[in-house]
Design an enzyme around this catalytic site. Structure first.
Site, mmCIF file in Angstrom:
data_model
loop_
_atom_site.group_PDB
_atom_site.id
_atom_site.type_symbol
_atom_site.label_atom_id
_atom_site.label_comp_id
_atom_site.label_asym_id
_atom_site.label_seq_id
_atom_site.Cartn_x
_atom_site.Cartn_y
_atom_site.Cartn_z
ATOM 1 N N ASP A 8 0.868 -1.177 0.000
ATOM 2 C CA ASP A 8 0.000 0.000 0.000
ATOM 3 C C ASP A 8 0.911 1.235 0.000
ATOM 4 O O ASP A 8 2.141 1.122 -0.124
ATOM 5 C CB ASP A 8 -1.001 -0.041 1.168
ATOM 6 C CG ASP A 8 -0.384 0.280 2.525
ATOM 7 O OD1 ASP A 8 0.859 0.406 2.626
ATOM 8 O OD2 ASP A 8 -1.147 0.410 3.507
ATOM 9 N N CYS A 65 3.187 -2.904 4.049
ATOM 10 C CA CYS A 65 2.332 -1.752 4.374
ATOM 11 C C CYS A 65 3.089 -0.918 5.400
ATOM 12 O O CYS A 65 4.303 -1.096 5.553
ATOM 13 C CB CYS A 65 0.941 -2.185 4.843
ATOM 14 S SG CYS A 65 0.860 -3.035 6.427
ATOM 15 N N GLY A 66 2.418 -0.012 6.083
ATOM 16 C CA GLY A 66 3.147 0.854 7.001
ATOM 17 C C GLY A 66 3.844 0.074 8.103
ATOM 18 O O GLY A 66 5.033 0.254 8.373
ATOM 19 N N THR A 67 3.080 -0.797 8.756
ATOM 20 C CA THR A 67 3.636 -1.634 9.826
ATOM 21 C C THR A 67 3.930 -3.058 9.377
ATOM 22 O O THR A 67 4.622 -3.794 10.079
ATOM 23 C CB THR A 67 2.632 -1.736 10.988
ATOM 24 O OG1 THR A 67 1.413 -2.300 10.466
ATOM 25 C CG2 THR A 67 2.351 -0.368 11.604
ATOM 26 N N HIS A 98 11.233 -23.494 9.033
ATOM 27 C CA HIS A 98 10.229 -24.203 9.835
ATOM 28 C C HIS A 98 8.801 -24.029 9.341
ATOM 29 O O HIS A 98 7.997 -24.961 9.465
ATOM 30 C CB HIS A 98 10.318 -23.761 11.293
ATOM 31 C CG HIS A 98 11.521 -24.305 12.002
ATOM 32 N ND1 HIS A 98 11.688 -24.210 13.368
ATOM 33 C CD2 HIS A 98 12.621 -24.959 11.532
ATOM 34 C CE1 HIS A 98 12.847 -24.790 13.716
ATOM 35 N NE2 HIS A 98 13.429 -25.234 12.608
ATOM 36 N N HIS A 133 8.206 -30.401 10.586
ATOM 37 C CA HIS A 133 7.679 -29.070 10.269
ATOM 38 C C HIS A 133 6.575 -29.155 9.219
ATOM 39 O O HIS A 133 5.635 -28.369 9.241
ATOM 40 C CB HIS A 133 8.809 -28.152 9.808
ATOM 41 C CG HIS A 133 9.881 -28.022 10.836
ATOM 42 N ND1 HIS A 133 9.666 -27.445 12.064
ATOM 43 C CD2 HIS A 133 11.169 -28.451 10.850
ATOM 44 C CE1 HIS A 133 10.773 -27.495 12.785
ATOM 45 N NE2 HIS A 133 11.701 -28.109 12.071
HETATM 46 C C1 RB5 Z 1 -2.002 3.012 6.259
HETATM 47 O O1 RB5 Z 1 -2.003 4.298 6.802
HETATM 48 C C2 RB5 Z 1 -1.621 2.012 7.317
HETATM 49 O O2 RB5 Z 1 -2.696 1.801 8.183
HETATM 50 C C3 RB5 Z 1 -1.205 0.699 6.695
HETATM 51 O O3 RB5 Z 1 -0.124 0.924 5.821
HETATM 52 C C4 RB5 Z 1 -0.747 -0.390 7.629
HETATM 53 O O4 RB5 Z 1 0.236 0.052 8.499
HETATM 54 C C5 RB5 Z 1 -1.820 -1.131 8.308
HETATM 55 O O5 RB5 Z 1 -1.580 -2.121 9.040
#
Ligand code: RB5
Length: 145
Positions: A8, A65-67, A98, A133
């Site tokens: 994203d 994604c961001g996280t 694994h 595994h």
């Molecule tokens: C987008 O702002 C953010 O929510 C997305 O990239 C992600 O981190 C969601 O888990």
């Protein structure tokens, strides 16, 4: 076989770094977007990336994604996908050895570019160990219904 990569907007910059890294290693990359920093919904990207793996066009993939959390949650809803959210080389190695993960998730706002490249390299270098595994992976698959 090709590797699928997708992100994203929060993971766009890291996706571009990792895509270039894989290509520099001579690997074929299928990029399912996004293609700029405009806001998109990570489940849509996860769905596109997972389809490339479950459909057989790509052997494995990377989603960002961001996280890394949301896109890994979405990917793990897809039957046949084992997506590992990784933030260090050891976890990346072990999830191949694994869990035989077929999708890595990274956080573009969490993991820096050099560490991310090392994480991907650790995954590529590792081999699935099979045996007990595989039995455990079969039990994961059974949970999919
Ligand atoms: C987008 O702002 C953010 O929510 C997305 O990239 C992600 O981190 C969601 O888990």
């Amino acid at each position: 076989m090709a590797i699928v990569i997708g992100s994203d907007h929060g993971g766009f910059e890291l996706k571009e770094v990792l895509s270039a890294h894989l290509k520099a290693k001579g690997l074929e990359v299928v990029d399912v977007g996004c293609y700029d920093t405009n806001s998109v919904d990570y489940p849509d990207i996860a769905a596109k990336a997972c389809e490339k793996v479950t459909g057989g066009e790509c052997e494995w993939g990377i989603v960002v994604c961001g996280t890394g959390i949301g896109i890994s949650m979405a990917a793990n809803k897809v039957k046949g996908i084992r997506c590992a959210l990784v933030s260090n080389e050891y976890s990346a190695e072990m999830t191949k050895r694994h869990n035989n993960a077929n999708m890595l998730a990274l956080g573009g706002r969490v993991t820096g570019p050099d560490l991310a490249k090392n994480i991907v390299d650790a995954y590529i270098k590792a081999e699935f160990e099979g045996g007990r595994h595989q039995n455990r992976i079969d039990k994961i698959s059974a949970l999919e219904g």
